[in-house]
Structures are given as structure tokens and as C-alpha cells.
Design a protein around this motif. Structure first.
Motif, PDB file in Angstrom:
ATOM      1  N   THR A  36       0.859  -1.111   0.077  1.00  0.00           N
ATOM      2  CA  THR A  36       0.103  -0.077   0.176  1.00  0.00           C
ATOM      3  C   THR A  36       0.999   1.357  -0.068  1.00  0.00           C
ATOM      4  O   THR A  36       0.627   2.098  -0.682  1.00  0.00           O
ATOM      5  N   LEU A  37       1.860   1.206   0.534  1.00  0.00           N
ATOM      6  CA  LEU A  37       2.696   2.430   0.839  1.00  0.00           C
ATOM      7  C   LEU A  37       3.605   2.703  -0.400  1.00  0.00           C
ATOM      8  O   LEU A  37       3.911   3.836  -0.828  1.00  0.00           O
ATOM      9  N   ASP A  38       3.834   1.525  -1.050  1.00  0.00           N
ATOM     10  CA  ASP A  38       4.435   1.574  -2.483  1.00  0.00           C
ATOM     11  C   ASP A  38       3.669   2.556  -3.344  1.00  0.00           C
ATOM     12  O   ASP A  38       4.118   3.489  -4.046  1.00  0.00           O
ATOM     13  N   GLY A  39       2.248   2.408  -3.285  1.00  0.00           N
ATOM     14  CA  GLY A  39       1.564   3.406  -4.007  1.00  0.00           C
ATOM     15  C   GLY A  39       1.153   4.559  -3.267  1.00  0.00           C
ATOM     16  O   GLY A  39       1.242   5.888  -3.895  1.00  0.00           O
ATOM     17  N   GLY A  40       1.244   4.796  -1.948  1.00  0.00           N
ATOM     18  CA  GLY A  40       1.017   5.929  -1.263  1.00  0.00           C
ATOM     19  C   GLY A  40       2.227   6.798  -1.487  1.00  0.00           C
ATOM     20  O   GLY A  40       1.935   8.120  -1.370  1.00  0.00           O
ATOM     21  N   ARG A  41       3.262   6.386  -1.824  1.00  0.00           N
ATOM     22  CA  ARG A  41       4.358   7.173  -1.744  1.00  0.00           C
ATOM     23  C   ARG A  41       4.126   7.947  -3.157  1.00  0.00           C
ATOM     24  O   ARG A  41       4.824   8.973  -3.279  1.00  0.00           O
ATOM     25  N   ALA A  88       4.255   6.290 -11.309  1.00  0.00           N
ATOM     26  CA  ALA A  88       2.831   6.322 -11.770  1.00  0.00           C
ATOM     27  C   ALA A  88       2.712   5.475 -13.007  1.00  0.00           C
ATOM     28  O   ALA A  88       1.725   4.559 -12.896  1.00  0.00           O
ATOM     29  N   VAL A  89       3.532   5.581 -14.008  1.00  0.00           N
ATOM     30  CA  VAL A  89       3.508   4.559 -15.090  1.00  0.00           C
ATOM     31  C   VAL A  89       3.701   3.186 -14.783  1.00  0.00           C
ATOM     32  O   VAL A  89       3.001   2.429 -15.222  1.00  0.00           O
ATOM     33  N   LEU A  90       4.617   2.985 -13.865  1.00  0.00           N
ATOM     34  CA  LEU A  90       5.097   1.915 -13.555  1.00  0.00           C
ATOM     35  C   LEU A  90       3.760   0.978 -12.677  1.00  0.00           C
ATOM     36  O   LEU A  90       3.642  -0.078 -13.270  1.00  0.00           O
ATOM     37  N   LYS A  91       3.388   1.967 -11.761  1.00  0.00           N
ATOM     38  CA  LYS A  91       2.006   1.261 -10.981  1.00  0.00           C
ATOM     39  C   LYS A  91       1.100   1.002 -12.239  1.00  0.00           C
ATOM     40  O   LYS A  91       0.524   0.050 -11.996  1.00  0.00           O
ATOM     41  N   ASP A  92       0.737   1.976 -13.070  1.00  0.00           N
ATOM     42  CA  ASP A  92      -0.285   1.490 -13.927  1.00  0.00           C
ATOM     43  C   ASP A  92      -0.093   0.417 -14.876  1.00  0.00           C
ATOM     44  O   ASP A  92      -1.000  -0.480 -15.394  1.00  0.00           O
ATOM     45  N   ARG A  93       1.374  -0.016 -15.084  1.00  0.00           N
ATOM     46  CA  ARG A  93       1.481  -1.301 -15.649  1.00  0.00           C
ATOM     47  C   ARG A  93       1.650  -2.430 -14.970  1.00  0.00           C
ATOM     48  O   ARG A  93       2.109  -3.441 -15.459  1.00  0.00           O
ATOM     49  N   LYS A  94       1.283  -2.375 -13.757  1.00  0.00           N
ATOM     50  CA  LYS A  94       1.274  -3.282 -12.886  1.00  0.00           C
ATOM     51  C   LYS A  94       2.729  -3.796 -12.619  1.00  0.00           C
ATOM     52  O   LYS A  94       2.954  -5.181 -12.515  1.00  0.00           O
ATOM     53  N   VAL A  95       3.848  -3.167 -12.784  1.00  0.00           N
ATOM     54  CA  VAL A  95       5.280  -3.534 -12.596  1.00  0.00           C
ATOM     55  C   VAL A  95       5.668  -3.179 -11.202  1.00  0.00           C
ATOM     56  O   VAL A  95       5.233  -1.976 -10.626  1.00  0.00           O
ATOM     57  N   ARG A  96       6.457  -3.762 -10.588  1.00  0.00           N
ATOM     58  CA  ARG A  96       6.608  -3.744  -9.237  1.00  0.00           C
ATOM     59  C   ARG A  96       7.695  -2.246  -9.300  1.00  0.00           C
ATOM     60  O   ARG A  96       8.382  -1.886 -10.240  1.00  0.00           O
ATOM     61  N   HIS A  97       7.463  -1.272  -8.275  1.00  0.00           N
ATOM     62  CA  HIS A  97       7.655   0.148  -8.398  1.00  0.00           C
ATOM     63  C   HIS A  97       8.175   0.728  -7.058  1.00  0.00           C
ATOM     64  O   HIS A  97       8.185   1.684  -6.677  1.00  0.00           O
ATOM     65  N   THR A  98       8.646  -0.408  -5.954  1.00  0.00           N
ATOM     66  CA  THR A  98       9.038   0.008  -4.649  1.00  0.00           C
ATOM     67  C   THR A  98      10.266   0.887  -4.690  1.00  0.00           C
ATOM     68  O   THR A  98      10.132   1.993  -4.073  1.00  0.00           O
ATOM     69  N   LYS A  99      11.120   0.680  -5.539  1.00  0.00           N
ATOM     70  CA  LYS A  99      12.285   1.616  -5.737  1.00  0.00           C
ATOM     71  C   LYS A  99      12.004   2.841  -6.316  1.00  0.00           C
ATOM     72  O   LYS A  99      12.268   4.081  -5.649  1.00  0.00           O
ATOM     73  N   GLU A 100      11.192   2.917  -7.572  1.00  0.00           N
ATOM     74  CA  GLU A 100      10.855   4.110  -8.106  1.00  0.00           C
ATOM     75  C   GLU A 100       9.915   4.920  -7.325  1.00  0.00           C
ATOM     76  O   GLU A 100       9.950   6.249  -7.191  1.00  0.00           O
ATOM     77  N   SER A 101       8.985   4.458  -6.495  1.00  0.00           N
ATOM     78  CA  SER A 101       7.998   5.123  -5.481  1.00  0.00           C
ATOM     79  C   SER A 101       8.894   5.830  -4.631  1.00  0.00           C
ATOM     80  O   SER A 101       8.552   7.127  -4.149  1.00  0.00           O
ATOM     81  N   ALA A 102       9.745   5.148  -3.976  1.00  0.00           N
ATOM     82  CA  ALA A 102      10.538   5.765  -2.755  1.00  0.00           C
ATOM     83  C   ALA A 102      11.425   6.815  -3.378  1.00  0.00           C
ATOM     84  O   ALA A 102      11.674   7.847  -2.988  1.00  0.00           O
ATOM     85  N   MET A 103      12.172   6.584  -4.548  1.00  0.00           N
ATOM     86  CA  MET A 103      12.891   7.837  -5.253  1.00  0.00           C
ATOM     87  C   MET A 103      12.083   8.805  -5.459  1.00  0.00           C
ATOM     88  O   MET A 103      12.552   9.899  -5.149  1.00  0.00           O
ATOM     89  N   GLU A 119      15.159   9.048   5.719  1.00  0.00           N
ATOM     90  CA  GLU A 119      15.858   8.086   5.637  1.00  0.00           C
ATOM     91  C   GLU A 119      15.400   6.592   5.605  1.00  0.00           C
ATOM     92  O   GLU A 119      16.138   5.765   4.902  1.00  0.00           O
ATOM     93  N   ILE A 120      14.241   6.448   5.801  1.00  0.00           N
ATOM     94  CA  ILE A 120      13.353   5.063   5.247  1.00  0.00           C
ATOM     95  C   ILE A 120      13.564   5.076   3.790  1.00  0.00           C
ATOM     96  O   ILE A 120      13.732   3.792   3.365  1.00  0.00           O
ATOM     97  N   GLN A 121      13.083   5.991   2.900  1.00  0.00           N
ATOM     98  CA  GLN A 121      13.280   5.885   1.635  1.00  0.00           C
ATOM     99  C   GLN A 121      14.564   5.575   1.122  1.00  0.00           C
ATOM    100  O   GLN A 121      14.651   4.733   0.299  1.00  0.00           O
ATOM    101  N   ARG A 122      15.679   6.240   1.786  1.00  0.00           N
ATOM    102  CA  ARG A 122      17.008   5.755   1.068  1.00  0.00           C
ATOM    103  C   ARG A 122      17.216   4.469   1.524  1.00  0.00           C
ATOM    104  O   ARG A 122      17.949   3.746   0.729  1.00  0.00           O
TER     105      ARG A 122
END
Ligand SMILES: Cc1cc2nc3c(=O)[nH]c(=O)nc-3n(C[C@H](O)[C@H](O)[C@H](O)COP(=O)(O)OP(=O)(O)OC[C@H]3O[C@@H](n4cnc5c(N)ncnc54)[C@H](O)[C@@H]3O)c2cc1C
Length: 386
Positions: free
Chosen positions: A241-246, A306-321, A370-373
Motif C-alpha cells: 500500500t505504501l508503494d502506491g501511497g508514496r 505512476a506509469v510503472l504502477k499503471d503497468r502493474k510492474v513492481r515500483h517499490t524503488k521508483e516510488s521511494a525515489m 531516511e527510510i526511503q533511502r
């Protein structure tokens, strides 16, 4: 700026959000901030416009758009009032999204539909007084009753956005402490409920139109049917959920940053020093150039996630960045915004000081910088190791 090949639909959502924000939100942002007023009416209207469930399919009460549209709309609402936009962000990303992704059909009909259409307001309760970043250390417990029909919830959740105004809460509590974060489960907690006390609205530095409170659970019964996913799925649900929230918070930071940049630009063109507008001074021009550059970089990272989320690709790193960069850019841009305004930037007569106070929260909630890093480092080290 590249137009990112936005679709007609995405552009339409941005225009609709912009028109609404400028007409119904921006004129009140200063007063709501001064008085700590929760924008109940504006949020109701946002519900009717589809802004409270932007990417939720229409059969579940949402507008049926995508995450890119959500980002474009969030930027516009945040530009007008960051306190209002966080209520929207929490409802979309942290309340609707986990039910859409992890809920069963009955839960979608009963809870997602009214939330995505803006009839009910959602909140998300992960943090506790003793643990925020270390979410796996949850002390709040949920114990199955002898008849197996309910969980008894005990414990306090902290800093809950929308808490004082919410009708539903995505609640995380441990069902098996011995299993650590694998013992955490997620629930849909209906509000109000016997055994649930909503604490007083916290007094904050910024986003003062947003409401924030503790949720205190004492012998509170939650039906087994309201468990989201299986027992032990909670931590996984929270992190996904936080991957999307970020992405939503990155877009919020983007809106605040744009507001600070545009206000600084307008002021620089008007304010005269030494017989000419301060915009003629290279020192001010370089500030505006750096502000504009960081703003564009933040926007590109946010749209990429956002594009990665729409493509349903894992986006943990990109959301944090996106969240890390956009929030730090917002804080930096808002600080420069005050500098461009000189002494007037320090007064409440100009919005620069509100942008500065509002920007700070984006570096804190949904994971500190710090947590995003930490999240980014874990992912890049995996990539580097092949
Ligand atoms: C206005 C507001 C609204 C919020 N809304 C919500 C909400 O709706 N729902 C919800 O669940 N929570 C919410 N939060 C909570 C927010 O997500 C937490 O405050 C945040 O995650 C940090 O947790 P903490 O405050 O306990 O700080 P701590 O975790 O105690 O951190 C303190 C400091 O230590 C650093 N730190 C901690 N661990 C590490 C580490 N491993 N490595 C490096 N540095 C570390 C942190 O970055 C920070 O600088 C909200 C908070 C605020 C202020």
C-alpha cells in the motif's frame, strides 16, 4: 516540458482538478490553515467529482482513471491546499487501494464502493506511539474470540490522518507476536465503534487543514469478515500500500513545490530593489532556475513511478525515489521561496511561509527520507549484485 503524451482523459482529469482547486480550495487555503479547519464540504465535492477514488474502477464506486491521472489531480489540489490534498491522498492510496487489491468481493461492495465515491472517508492506521519507521514492531493486538466470529483489538495507533473525520480505517494489528512482522494482520475497522476512542486533533506545524489523531482501541470487536487478506498478510499489505501511497505524497510535494516556485516567480517580477525588479538580479534568477529544475526532476520521477504502477510492474524503488526526491525538492524550493520574498516571506501575509511549513511533512510521513533511502539502497544493492 515534454507533455509526457498524456491521454485526453488524463488531461481532462487535470483540468477538472485544476478548475475545482482554483475555484473551491485555493481561496480558502489561508483561512483553513489559520483556523485548522477540516475542509468537509470541499472533500464531499471532491467525492462527487471522482477525486476520492480516482483509480478505482467504476463498478466499485471510483472514477476508473489511472495512477497518472491521480498524480496530475493530486498536484493540482496540493498546489491549492496541501492539507486538503492529504485527505484525498489517504482516501485514494491508503484506504481504497488496499481493499481494491486485497479485499474480497463483499468487502469491495460494502466498504470500497462508498469510500471511492466519497460517501465515506477512510484512514490508515499503521504507526503507533512507540514505533513509526519500525512498523513491524506493532504492539497493537487482535485476538480471535472463542466463537471465532470476532477479533478483540487492543492498542493505540498514532498520528492517523483523517482520524477525527473518518468512517473506516485500514488497521494493522498483530495476531501472532511470536511471528514478528509475519504475525501482523490487516482489518477494516468501522468508525465509530464501541471500544474505539478517537483522540483529540493534533496541533501541527503545517497541513493544518488536515486532521490527525490517535485511535485508541480498548476491547474493540472487529468481525472476522472485516479481516483484509489472511492472518499474517498485514505487513505485506502495508508495504504494498505504501508503494502506491508514496506516489501520492510525491505528487503532493510536487504541488507544494510548484506553489512555492510560482509564488516566488510572481514576487520576483514585481518586487523592486535598487531601482529594478529583483528578477533582474542573477542571484534571484539562479534560484528560480534551480527551483524550476528540481521541480521538473521531481515531476518526472513521480510520473515514472505512476506509469510503472499503471503497468502493474513492481515500483517499490521508483516510488521511494519519487517520494524522496520530490519531498526534499519541495522543502528546498519552499525555503528558497521564502528567501526570494525576503522579510515578507516570513509573514503570514504571503503564502510562502505556509508552503514552507506544509513541505516539511512530505519528508516525514509514509516513511521518512531516511527510510526511503533505506528502501532504495536495498533495491539498488540487489541490482548491483546482479
Ligand atoms: C502529520 C502526520 C500524519 C501522519 N499520518 C499517518 C497516517 O495516516 N497513518 C500512519 O500510520 N502514520 C501516519 N503518520 C506517522 C508517520 O508515518 C511517522 O511519523 C513516520 O513514519 C516516522 O515514524 P516516527 O514518527 O515514529 O519516527 P521514528 O521511527 O521514531 O524515527 C525518528 C528518526 O529516526 C530515523 N530512523 C528510524 N529508523 C531508522 C533507520 N532504520 N535508519 C535510519 N534512520 C532511521 C527516522 O528517519 C527519524 O529521523 C503521520 C505522521 C504525521 C506527523
Amino acid at each position: 516540458m515534454v507533455d509526457f503524451d498524456f491521454t485526453e482523459e488524463q488531461l481532462m482529469v487535470r483540468e477538472m482538478a485544476r478548475a475545482f482547486a482554483q475555484k473551491e480550495v485555493a481561496p480558502h487555503a489561508h483561512t483553513w490553515d489559520e483556523n485548522g479547519t477540516f475542509p468537509t464540504e470541499a472533500i464531499k465535492k471532491m467525492g462527487t467529482l471522482g477525486l476520492m477514488g480516482v483509480a478505482v474502477p467504476p463498478e466499485y464506486g471510483g472514477a476508473g482513471f489511472d495512477t497518472v491521472s491521480y498524480v496530475l489531480a493530486m498536484e493540482e489540489i496540493s498546489l491549492a491546499c496541501a492539507g486538503t490534498s492529504v485527505a484525498m491522498s489517504v482516501n485514494n492510496s491508503l484506504a481504497c487501494d488496499p481493499i481494491l487489491k486485497f479485499g474480497n468481493e463483499a468487502q469491495k461492495q460494502k466498504f470500497l464502493k462508498p469510500m471511492a465515491s466519497g460517501k465515506l472517508l477512510g484512514c490508515f492506521a499503521l504507526s503507533e506511539p512507540g514505533n513509526g519507521s519500525d512498523a513491524g514492531a506493532a504492539q497493537c493486538t487482535a485476538t480471535l474470540t472463542a466463537d471465532g466470529r470476532h477479533y478483540v483489538v487492543e492498542g493505540t495507533k498514532n498520528f492517523i490522518t483523517n482520524g477525527p473525520n473518518a468512517d473506516l480505517c485500514i488497521l494493522f494489528a498483530t495476531t501472532d507476536r511470536a511471528k514478528g512482522n509475519k504475525g501482523i494482520s490487516a482489518f477494516i475497522s468501522e468508525m465509530p465503534a464501541p471500544g474505539l476512542t478517537v483522540g483529540p486533533n493534533e496541533k501541527k506545524l503545517g497541513i493544518k487543514a488536515s486532521s490527525t489523531s490517535q485511535l485508541i482501541y480498548e476491547n474493540c470487536l472487529i468481525p472476522v469478515d472485516n479481516r483484509l487478506g489472511n492472518e499474517g498478510d498485514g505487513f505485506k499489505i502495508a508495504m504494498a500500500t505504501l508503494d502506491g501511497g508514496r506516489i501520492g505524497i510525491a505528487a503532493q510535494a510536487l504541488g507544494i513545490a510548484r506553489a512555492a516556485y510560482e509564488a516566488a516567480g510572481r514576487y520576483a517580477l514585481e518586487r523592486k530593489a535598487f531601482g529594478a525588479p529583483i528578477a533582474n538580479l542573477q542571484a534571484i534568477q539562479f534560484k528560480l532556475a534551480d527551483m524550476a529544475t528540481r521541480l521538473e526532476a521531481a515531476r518526472l520521477l513521480t510520473l515514472q513511478a505512476a506509469v510503472l504502477k499503471d503497468r502493474k510492474v513492481r515500483h517499490t524503488k521508483e516510488s521511494a525515489m519519487a517520494k524522496l526526491y520530490a519531498s526534499e525538492a519541495a522543502m528546498w524550493i519552499a525555503t528558497q521561496g521564502i528567501q526570494v520574498h525576503g522579510g515578507y516571506g516570513y509573514l503570514k501575509d504571503y503564502p510562502a511561509e505556509r508552503h514552507f511549513r506544509d513541505a516539511k511533512i512530505t519528508e516525514l510521513y509514509e516513511g521518512t527520507s531516511e527510510i526511503q533511502r533505506l528502501v532504495i539502497a536495498l533495491n539498488v544493492l540487489k541490482e548491483l549484485a546482479g
